[in-house]
Enzyme design. Structure first.
Site, PDB file in Angstrom:
ATOM      1  CG  ASN A  64      -7.122  -7.313   0.286  1.00  0.00           C
ATOM      2  OD1 ASN A  64      -8.047  -7.795  -0.364  1.00  0.00           O
ATOM      3  ND2 ASN A  64      -5.869  -7.674   0.126  1.00  0.00           N
TER       4      ASN A  64
ATOM      5  NE  ARG B 118      -4.693  -6.290  -3.789  1.00  0.00           N
ATOM      6  CZ  ARG B 118      -3.582  -6.969  -3.606  1.00  0.00           C
ATOM      7  NH1 ARG B 118      -3.117  -7.127  -2.391  1.00  0.00           N
ATOM      8  NH2 ARG B 118      -2.949  -7.484  -4.615  1.00  0.00           N
TER       9      ARG B 118
ATOM     10  CG  HIS C 246       0.916  -8.877  -8.410  1.00  0.00           C
ATOM     11  ND1 HIS C 246       1.581  -9.953  -8.945  1.00  0.00           N
ATOM     12  CD2 HIS C 246       0.284  -9.321  -7.296  1.00  0.00           C
ATOM     13  CE1 HIS C 246       1.357 -11.032  -8.195  1.00  0.00           C
ATOM     14  NE2 HIS C 246       0.575 -10.672  -7.193  1.00  0.00           N
TER      15      HIS C 246
ATOM     16  NE  ARG D  43      -2.976 -17.948  -8.864  1.00  0.00           N
ATOM     17  CZ  ARG D  43      -2.752 -16.791  -8.231  1.00  0.00           C
ATOM     18  NH1 ARG D  43      -1.618 -16.125  -8.409  1.00  0.00           N
ATOM     19  NH2 ARG D  43      -3.676 -16.279  -7.451  1.00  0.00           N
TER      20      ARG D  43
ATOM     21  CD  GLU E  27       0.415  -5.266  -3.227  1.00  0.00           C
ATOM     22  OE1 GLU E  27       0.834  -6.032  -2.331  1.00  0.00           O
ATOM     23  OE2 GLU E  27      -0.202  -5.657  -4.216  1.00  0.00           O
TER      24      GLU E  27
END
Ligand code: ADP
Length: 397
Positions: free
Chosen positions: A8, A88, A177, A238, A381
């Site tokens: 990642n 990723r 996601h 956020r 993940e």
């Protein structure tokens, strides 16, 4: 033994895991943080052996890959039977609807979408190019955060903007996601013992970033993040959904620049903007101590989620399970309780004792007479990326 390296590569960090694909064991994991900052820190953990920590200046991602490679060489854990590298990648646009082998053309295609995710795409693509140099003979496979949501129907992914503008600028909802939503849907389906293709679930990925997905038979039919991860739920930093005119107002009346609005909505809002902390544990502790801002923040956060669950129950036509995952979803007894308390209309009934259990296993937290089972399914993940990368790398062999 087959091994897959999962990478990642972000704008200021590189995270990696080396997995044994027979046992699914993590052989090595590491994180390099603070790339481009005054000091970077690498933590390299070899399972069953030592953890090495290195601090030094790492000016850019190429230097980061050099440091990670030399750490593998010096401290051990080098891959011995690497069959794929899984990357990723945040944004796959409307081009990538599944995990894809990265050749020159595919990397260029990923790079061409940089304007859609300017924070992530350049470093994601750089990571693929650098890994290719290190392992030129190993298939490099990109696994996109958006891909799982590519099955959304147009009524869910389109915004009501003039079609010409949406098409020219690729403005639509992509969702993120996806790797996690897909993984926990299948974990929960296996746990429930039903035929996955017949199950309808709402999956709740509640971490620092947070999104919900309506998953019908393993296919995403709607999700709360949009063209960017800003849309939808209240998150750590956020805002999630806003009247879009607020953005204009902040500039015209508030005197903020475009970059300042971007910073405000993505990094200074959400739980952080409401309480001063983006850590749900701190927010819960403050609320318990009677802090009104924290009590309000928990309600705003949970109410938004409940509204989305209501909308997705309509979209799905039936609710076979609710599945909580990620940092808050897997761990926060308080947030789960508050969210489930708002879902009485669906006959959701939490069992407080089951909800209080801490475990890394897939488990039920609802009462036996709850009309909808509420499941906690830890996400993974990296394993999902590794499995998808392995499948692409070995396809046709
Ligand atoms: P990211 O989106 O950065 O991967 P995570 O999935 O790690 O985020 O989730 C981060 C959130 O999870 C934080 O709000 C944190 O407070 C919460 N969290 C993590 N561990 C726990 C825990 N043991 N108990 C309660 N909340 C937790």
């Amino acid at each position: 033994m087959k091994q897959v390296l999962v990478l990642n590569s972000g704008s200021s960090s590189i995270k990696y895991q080396l997995l044994d694909m027979t046992s699914h064991a993590v052989l090595v994991s590491g994180t390099l943080e603070g790339i481009g900052e005054e000091k970077s820190k690498l933590t390299h953990k070899i399972t069953g052996a030592q953890t090495v920590t290195t601090e030094q200046v790492v000016p850019d991602i190429a230097a980061g890959f050099d440091l990670v490679t030399s750490t593998f060489e010096r401290n051990g854990g080098m891959p011995t039977e690497l069959v794929a590298v899984g990357h990723r990648v945040a944004q796959g646009g409307d081009k990538f609807t599944g995990a894809t082998l990265m050749d020159d053309d595919a990397i260029a295609e990923v790079e061409s979408m940089a304007s859609l995710a300017p924070l992530h795409t350049p470093s994601n693509a750089a990571g693929i190019r650098l890994a290719r140099k290190i392992y030129p003979d190993v298939p490099q496979v990109a696994v996109f955060d958006t891909a799982f949501h590519s099955t959304m129907p147009a009524r869910a992914y389109r915004y009501a903007l003039p079609t010409e503008i949406s098409e020219r600028l690729h403005i639509r909802r992509y969702g993120f996601h996806g790797t996690s939503h897909g993984y926990v849907f299948h974990q929960a389906a296996e746990y429930l013992g039903g035929d996955p293709s017949a199950l309808k679930m709402v999956t709740l990925h509640l971490g620092n970033g947070a999104s919900l997905a309506a998953v019908d038979g393993g296919r995403s039919i709607d999700t709360s993040m949009g063209m960017t991860p800003l849309e939808g739920l209240v998150m750590g930093t956020r805002s999630g959904d806003l009247d879009p005119a607020v953005v204009l107002y902040l500039q015209r009346v508030g005197g903020l620049s475009v970059d300042e609005v971007d910073e405000l909505l993505n990094r200074k809002s959400g739980l952080k903007g409401l309480t001063g902390s983006n850590d749900s544990r701190e927010v819960c502790a403050m609320a318990e101590a009677g802090d009104q801002a924290a009590i309000d923040a928990m309600e705003i956060f949970s109410y938004r989620i409940c509204k989305y669950v209501g909308a997705y129950a309509v979209a799905l036509g039936r609710l076979d399970a609710l599945v909580f995952t990620a940092g808050i979803g897997e761990n926060s007894v308080e947030f789960r309780a508050q969210i489930c308390a708002g879902l009485g209309i669906f006959g959701v009934k939490l069992d407080p004792e089951r909800n209080a259990v801490r475990s890394g296993e897939v488990r039920t937290i609802s009462a036996p007479d709850s009309a909808v089972p509420v499941i906690v399914a830890p996400t993974n993940e990296e394993l999902e990326i590794a499995q998808q990368a392995l499948a692409v790398a070995t396809a046709g062999h």
